[in-house]
Every structure is written in C-alpha cells, then in structure tokens.
Design a protein around this motif. Structure first.
Motif: not given
Ligand code: GLV
Length: 318
Positions: A20-23, A299-303
């Motif tokens: 949520d912080e980045a997306c 999530v880390r992969n997406v970021l």
C-alpha cells in the motif's frame, strides 16, 4: 504517483502495508475470482498479484495489456502461461524457498498419518466404534528400515529427504524423464521404475508440466509394492486419480496420502469413499510463517520490477 496493482486475494498485514505504501491497490478479495471480473479489472494495472487457483492464460494477459509483472503467491506456476507472458514482455515471479520447510513438514505429516492410519483411527473413535486396546487393532506399518523414494529432488524433495534419517529411512530418488538433478548426499539416484518397484513410500515433488501430467498412472501404480504408500504434495494432475482409486481398491498399493487433486476443490468420489487414503485440502505451505513469507516475497517481486530492478525470484524460461 503510486503504481496501480491488482491483488486477487487478501494478504497478511505486513506485506499489505508495504504494498500500500508504494501502490494504489485494487483488492478483489473474493474466491473464486471469475475470469470476467479478473479481465475487467486488469486494464491499467501494472502488476497482478494472484493465487495458484487463478488461470492466467493468453486471454487474461491480453486483458492486462499494461502489465509489467505477474507475481504468483505459490512456488508452482502451472496456472500461468509463462511463454505467453514472456512474448508480451511481462515478468512472472513465484515464491520458491520460503515454503520449502513447511511443505516438507506437511509431507512427513502425511507419510506418518498414512503409515500409522491416524485419520482412519480418529474417524473410528469419533463415531464411537472404538472398543479398547487390542493386540491386533488398527495396525500400521513401521517406517524405520524402509525405503523412501522421492520423485523430483528439487528444493522440497531435498528437504523431505533431509528428514528421512530421523525416521531411520534410506532414500532413493528419480526425476521425470532425464531431467538433471544435483547429487544428494546419502541418496542414490535410480530410474523411476526402480524407485517405484523398490520403495515403501513414494513421495512426489515434481512440478506439473506436460511431461509430469499423469506420471503416476495405472502402469506406474502396478509397478509399486503392494505394501507401498503413495504421497502427493506436488500437483494433483501428476497422479491419475481414477487409476489411483483403482489401485487402492484392488489393493495394488496399501495406502495414499494426498494434499493436491486433479480438479480442486473436487476430489474423485472413489477416493473419498476409501479408508486407506489420507485426504488433505491443499495445505502443504499452510503455516502462518510461510504464507506470510510467500505474500511478502510476491510483494517484494512486484516492487522490484515496478521500480526498475530485476525480480527477486523470476520463474525460469519455459
Ligand atoms: C502450492 O501448492 C504452491 O505451489 O506454492
């Protein structure tokens, strides 16, 4: 501006916060997500975080014309058309390693449950049919001194093998076809046929591919020992369920323990009717720690991808 992301199901709060912080996250949070809904919500999204129950095929990828990454919260990725994603320049990631120990532990739970007939005994007790201790009551089979045959000596296969000495079992392993596999200390590589003929417990750890679909069919089951136990924590279609029901009914093998099925959540009715099958509802990686780690890795992969970095755990080229 935040990255638009589609999340098909709720994830634990830690990784959810990081996402949520980045997306800007749209959550479908429904099961099963219909194809229509998935396809309707994909346009404009740069990333899709999905489950193994969602089929991400060419049509879905076409609907996701803005996608840069599809992050599967699973180690298996047979639900995704990886070749089609690659053609469209979409990165596909999975969640290996973080679920290895949990899945190996679940495999041993199933081996022990089947060998010692624990679910069968519990069913009997709960229906009030237990009349007390008897010398010949509900006898199982001992693991010590027996042979464990591992089909697919990847990460999970190796973690299952590593626990075998604690139960006094020797290990052999085989791969589907001539798939290369690393040398494993204390375990001999044999052909699949030798493994089936000589093992007391056969445990499946191959990914689902065209080569492994129905790897365990009537012919393979007929090669196994009459006293053998078949365990499947990989993917349902690796085993021909109708053939397995037949082998169990004919007592060609002694028992089976399954965590995965050909048409989940349906289970072949003949298997449900049998006492000598342990049936678990696809929960191999189902621990709080592991499911959190899987969501976190997705999530880390997406970021990583959305920030222009290489993915942490991309799936290999088809
Ligand atoms: C579970 O089956 C997974 O592939 O992670």
């Amino acid at each position: 501006m935040k990255f638009p992301v589609l999340l098909t199901y709720r994830i634990p709060s830690g990784p959810a916060r990081a996402l949520d912080e980045a997306c800007d996250v749209e959550r479908l949070d429904e099961r099963p997500v219909t194809r229509e809904r998935l396809m309707a919500r994909l346009p404009g999204k740069l990333a899709l975080i999905c489950l193994l129950t969602e089929r991400i095929d060419r049509a879905v990828l076409d609907a996701g014309r803005d996608l840069k990454v599809v992050a599967n919260i699973a180690v298996g990725y047979d639900n995704i058309d990886v070749a089609a994603a690659r053609e469209r320049g979409i990165v596909v990631t999975n969640t290996p390693d973080v679920l290895t120990e949990a899945t190996a532990e679940c495999t041993w739970a199933l081996i022990l449950a089947a060998a010692r007939r624990i679910p069968e005994g519990e069913r009997l007790l709960r229906r009030g049919a237990w009349t007390g201790w008897a010398l010949d009551f509900m006898l199982g089979t001992e693991l010590a001194g027996k042979q464990l045959g591992i089909v697919g000596m990847g990460r999970i296969g190796r973690a299952v093998a590593a626990r075998a000495p604690a139960f006094g079992m020797r290990v052999v392993y085989a791969e589907a076809g001539d798939h290369p596999a690393p040398q494993v200390d204390g375990a001999a590589r044999v052909s699949l046929d030798e493994l089936l003929v000589g093992s007391d417990v056969v445990s499946l750890h191959v990914p689902l591919t065209p080569e492994t679909r129905h790897l365990i069919d009537r012919r393979a089951l007929a090669r196994m020992r009459r006293t053998a136990i078949l365990v499947n924590t990989s993917r349902g279609p690796v085993v021909d369920e109708a053939a397995l029901a037949w082998a169990l009914e004919e007592r060609l093998i002694a028992a089976a323990a399954l965590d995965v099925y050909e048409r989940e959540p349906a289970v072949h009715p003949a298997l449900v009717a049998l006492e000598n099958v342990v049936l678990a509802p696809h929960m191999g990686s189902g621990t709080i720690e592991t499911r959190t780690a899987m969501a976190d890795l997705a999530v880390r992969n997406v970021l990583a991808v959305l920030n222009g970095r290489p993915p942490i755990t991309p799936v290999p080229s088809p």
